[in-house]
Design a protein around this motif. Structure first.
Motif: not given
Length: 265
Positions: A159-170
């Motif tokens: 859910l987080v990655g779908a909204r903000v992308g890999f870098g910010r989710a990581s």
């Protein structure tokens, strides 16, 4: 702070209906609406009921008091060091948290999440399962699992990655940083940010507009977005459950949660 006239309640959840909107308010304010067994069960039942009630055309989800949801209640009071936590954790994830998130995403009507104060851990995941997430200026978002030696759950990894992308989710997941409302909006983690005093009016207006809209078209749109962007949600659930159940019985988690609980006392 969100406020409305309550028409029904349990010890942990308040409900109000009107104009096609089902309002669900997490109500453990003294615990910052952290999930305990009662709140897990009450919210799951409420999501299922809203999904099957044809008079409900939009769901508005909020938290009573100073926070939306501080995540899972991780207190280990009375749990001996030899008691395995994995079975309880697996049950919570597979029978409550994941079905709540799944139910919000699969619901054939729009879901608005109104976030004031903290949305942490699985509380962050539940908020981001909404179709439109509105943050008050006081809102903040954190994936704080690593602070206590755990991994993501509740579908947060997707859910987080779908909204903000890999870098910010990581970054959110590994560093457990608190993301304030303005930053969350600039990242695309949430869809709007308003002053706290305006939060109730804003989300009520939005929910009313959605409730008056084309429900079947909204349902088809949700299915399309889920298929395109969240089609691996079940895979994410499975990986998260495996990781979390392996970690909750580790010495690292026991030490971290004892230290964390002590720091709050």
């Amino acid at each position: 702070m969100i406020d409305w006239t309550v028409t029904a309640h349990t010890e942990t959840l308040e409900t109000a209906d009107g104009d096609g909107v089902r309002r669900l308010m997490l109500s453990r304010p003294a615990a910052l609406n952290a999930f305990d067994e009662a709140l897990q069960s009450d919210l799951l039942d409420a999501v299922a009921a809203a999904a099957t009630d044809d008079t409900v055309r939009c769901v508005l989800l909020a938290g009573r008091g100073r926070a939306f949801c501080a995540g899972a209640d991780l207190a280990l009071d009375g749990v001996g060091p030899d008691v395995r936590l994995a079975p309880r954790t697996e049950r919570e994830l597979t029978q409550f948290y994941n079905p709540i998130v799944r139910g919000l995403r699969e619901m054939r009507k729009p879901v608005v999440a109104a976030v004031n104060g903290a949305a942490v851990g699985v509380g962050c995941a539940v908020a981001l399962a909404g179709d439109h997430v509105v943050g008050a200026r006081s809102a903040s978002f954190a994936l704080a699992f690593s602070r206590v030696g755990l991994t993501l759950d509740g579908g947060a990894s997707l859910l987080v990655g779908a909204r903000v992308g890999f870098g910010r989710a990581s970054r959110m997941a590994l560093l457990a940083e608190r993301v304030d409302a303005d930053t969350a909006f600039s990242w695309g983690l949430i869809d709007a940010v308003v002053d706290d005093a305006d939060l109730t009016d804003h989300v009520e207006s939005l929910a009313g507009k959605l409730a008056a809209g084309p429900t079947e078209a909204y349902a088809a749109t949700k299915r399309s977005l889920n298929a395109a962007l969240l089609h691996r949600l079940e895979d994410a659930f499975d990986v998260e459950v495996a990781g979390q159940t392996a970690l909750v019985d580790s010495p690292g988690f026991r030490t971290a949660i004892t230290r964390f609980s002590g720091s709050k006392g």
